[in-house]
Design an enzyme around this catalytic site. Structure first.
Site, mmCIF file in Angstrom:
data_model
loop_
_atom_site.group_PDB
_atom_site.id
_atom_site.type_symbol
_atom_site.label_atom_id
_atom_site.label_comp_id
_atom_site.label_asym_id
_atom_site.label_seq_id
_atom_site.Cartn_x
_atom_site.Cartn_y
_atom_site.Cartn_z
ATOM 1 N N GLY A 154 -12.174 -1.361 17.136
ATOM 2 C CA GLY A 154 -10.794 -1.266 16.676
ATOM 3 C C GLY A 154 -9.775 -1.890 17.601
ATOM 4 C CB ILE B 182 -7.079 9.942 -0.600
ATOM 5 C CG1 ILE B 182 -5.947 10.704 -1.284
ATOM 6 C CG2 ILE B 182 -8.022 9.343 -1.636
ATOM 7 C CD1 ILE B 182 -5.030 9.821 -2.096
ATOM 8 C CB SER C 269 -10.150 6.423 8.706
ATOM 9 O OG SER C 269 -10.221 6.444 7.295
ATOM 10 N NE ARG D 279 -3.120 -0.404 5.266
ATOM 11 C CZ ARG D 279 -3.819 0.065 4.243
ATOM 12 N NH1 ARG D 279 -3.429 1.170 3.646
ATOM 13 N NH2 ARG D 279 -4.891 -0.561 3.820
ATOM 14 C CG HIS E 226 -1.863 -1.122 1.280
ATOM 15 N ND1 HIS E 226 -1.577 -2.288 1.964
ATOM 16 C CD2 HIS E 226 -3.088 -1.295 0.716
ATOM 17 C CE1 HIS E 226 -2.592 -3.124 1.825
ATOM 18 N NE2 HIS E 226 -3.510 -2.555 1.080
#
Length: 578
Positions: free
Chosen positions: A485, A402, A444, A542, A217
């Protein structure tokens, strides 16, 4: 870099549309992804795979006889939402249950897990498996924390072939776990990828250097070294994988392995063949028998210049499943041809839109205030999207801005449509929650969907919300995000801001403050907490493999939440605010 695109925000949708038009023999579109054009036999387990766009042939290119029954496809480098996954799974299901399979990334784990819970609640027996093949992302003592890269393919293939044989869901799950436990991957990269519309790659490597232990990614590698020759690269890849044999593989000599040399987008086939020549020789010297090796682009990362090696250590069962036939748009083996089928656009199945429930005028007025807040959120996110991406790229994949922009924009549109239809505050914010989750994807997206849904439940469609009502909703949102989470204060996530914000808001409203000044007090606490995350190292997500790199930089999710709550205060403090 990615040169051919229209609106970057529409890239994933347009790419999937074109893919379907080019491969009608294999797939047909459904909301959130694709399924086989010809359904599997009644009672067969449906193997549904998925993840973000930008990795083709994963995931849509692997749908067809002998492989996946469906693929849920998210935005660029962002997981599909739970609702999209559920729709694909229900479209692929023929009565035998569903196995959801994906790479072990926080957003995918959250969304696929939510989808599984919802499917099971609806009577569709569903199980999940996250692929964990990347040896560079965590040590051997933390196998469950490893991410999934090109090892997705042999694990998906084993499970799908077992399903094709007619095995029950429990057996398909067992096979998938067995294949995952015996699969290892390791990669290198010479440059990062550039997302559609971006003018620079997500990471760079100095001339003459390469990143070692890359992600798919745009995450930087765990280290760097000089660029090797092709033979030296092969030696690095092979030695790294032979140094860690899975449990049950006592020594390499005499073992059989499915071998995948995977190009990540900008290393071309001839280069891969040069490297594979040495890989094959080194494995033979180690006494490893290669079985049906694959050399090519199988799990990519846009235009990343990189390569990874995967070994899936076979036994008799796994070898039979690895060599079984498959026929998909991007992966074909043996005899498992797809029959021609209709894939008209009209066949796309969307969930039926629900009628707007009745609401009081007081709640409709609160819905208009909520819409104003969502407008401010959208505008604030758009103004700061580039900075949020830069912060995220320090140790992550750089897509936070983004994703937040997609999510907040979709949430605003959904809420505006609901308000126009006469919805109350709970329904309007709930619509925003689902839209944010659908369009943002990733961690998110899942968390903001949960957060807004908790607030929506507190608001309802009947009463005029009070300061205490809002504070209670934010408190439940904080608890729900932590439950879903798994993060707590100190892990360097949005929770580091959400918890003090919720607690301060609860205290202020309990002391009798009106909502606007109470929110101001809580927003100030949130801003201080976001700034303090710069002194933390991430323990989740990540960014965890690159923890030390993030020191001195705040967490992107924490920073964006602080910006958002301050923007909402501006709405509440206005004369029309509540």
């Amino acid at each position: 870099m990615t040169r051919l695109f229209n609106d970057p925000a529409a890239f994933a949708d347009e790419a999937l549309e074109g893919f379907v038009l080019a491969h009608r023999r294999w797939v047909r579109p459904v909301s959130g992804g694709v399924v086989r054009s010809v359904p599997a036999a009644p009672g067969q387990v449906a193997v549904v795979i998925g993840g973000g766009s930008g990795h083709y042939p994963a995931f849509s290119g692997l749908v067809g006889p002998g492989l996946a029954h469906g693929a849920a496809v998210g935005n660029v480098f962002a997981s599909p939402s739970a609702r999209q996954i559920r729709t694909v799974a229900k479209s692929a299901h023929t009565g035998g249950g569903v196995l959801l399979m994906y790479g072990n990334y926080a957003g995918d784990v959250l969304h696929f897990g939510q989808a599984a819970e919802q499917l099971n609640a609806e009577g569709v027996e569903t199980r999940c498996l996250a692929v964990t093949d990347d040896i560079s992302s965590a040590g051997a003592e933390d196998l469950d924390k490893r991410r999934g890269i090109a090892g997705d393919l042999p694990v998906f293939k084993a499970a799908a072939a077992a399903a094709e044989e007619g095995r029950p869901l429990a057996e398909v799950v067992r096979v998938a776990r067995h294949a995952n436990a015996r699969t290892r991957s390791f990669g290198i990269a010479f440059s990062g990828c550039t997302l559609p519309g971006a003018d620079h790659p997500l990471f760079t490597v100095a001339e003459g250097r390469m990143a070692v232990g890359l992600g798919i990614h745009g995450e930087p590698g765990i280290g760097e070294q000089d660029v090797p020759s092709a033979d030296e690269a092969a030696e690095l890849l092979v030695s790294a994988l032979l140094a860690e044999l899975p449990e049950g593989v006592d020594q390499a000599r005499g073992q059989r392995a499915a071998v995948i040399l995977n190009g990540l987008g900008d290393v071309k086939y001839e280069e891969l063949f040069v490297v594979y020549r040495q890989v094959a020789g080194l494995l033979a010297e180690a006494g490893v028998e290669t079985v049906d090796p694959e050399v090519g682009e199988l799990v990519t990362s846009f235009d990343m210049a990189g390569v990874s090696l995967t070994l899936c250590w076979l036994d008799d069962e796994l070898e039979t499943l690895w060599t079984a036939g498959a026929d998909t748009p991007a992966y074909r083996k043996g005899d498992a041809r797809a029959s021609a089928g209709r894939t008209d656009a009209a066949e796309q199945r969307d969930e039926t839109a629900e009628a707007v429930p009745p609401a009081t005028e007081e709640s409709r007025a609160a819905a208009r205030t909520a819409l104003a807040a969502l407008t401010a959120i959208r505008d604030t996110v758009d103004e700061n999207a580039e900075e949020l991406g830069r912060v995220d790229a320090v140790a992550g994949d750089g897509d936070h801005g983004i994703g937040m922009s997609r999510g907040s924009g979709a949430a605003h549109r959904a809420a505006a449509a609901a308000v126009e239809a006469g919805a109350g505050a709970g329904t309007a914010v709930g619509a925003a929650a689902d839209a944010w989750s659908d369009r943002a994807g990733g961690t998110s997206g899942a968390l903001w969907g949960v957060l807004l849904n908790a607030v929506a439940a507190a608001l309802g469609d009947t009463d005029r919300p009070t300061a205490r009502t809002v504070a209670d909703g934010v408190g439940e949102a904080s608890a729900a995000v932590r439950r879903l989470g798994g993060a707590e204060v100190g892990d360097k996530t949005m929770v580091d801001v959400l918890v003090p914000f919720a607690e301060t808001l609860a205290t202020a409203t309990a002391e009798g403050e009106a909502l606007a000044p109470a929110w101001d007090r809580a927003a100030t606490a949130a801003e201080a907490a976001a700034k303090a995350t710069a002194d933390l190292v991430p323990r989740m997500g990540r960014a965890r493999p690159h923890a030390e790199r993030s020191l001195g930089t705040p967490d992107a999710g924490a920073h964006s939440l602080a910006l958002i709550v301050r923007a909402v205060h501006g709405v509440l403090a206005a004369p029309t605010g509540r």
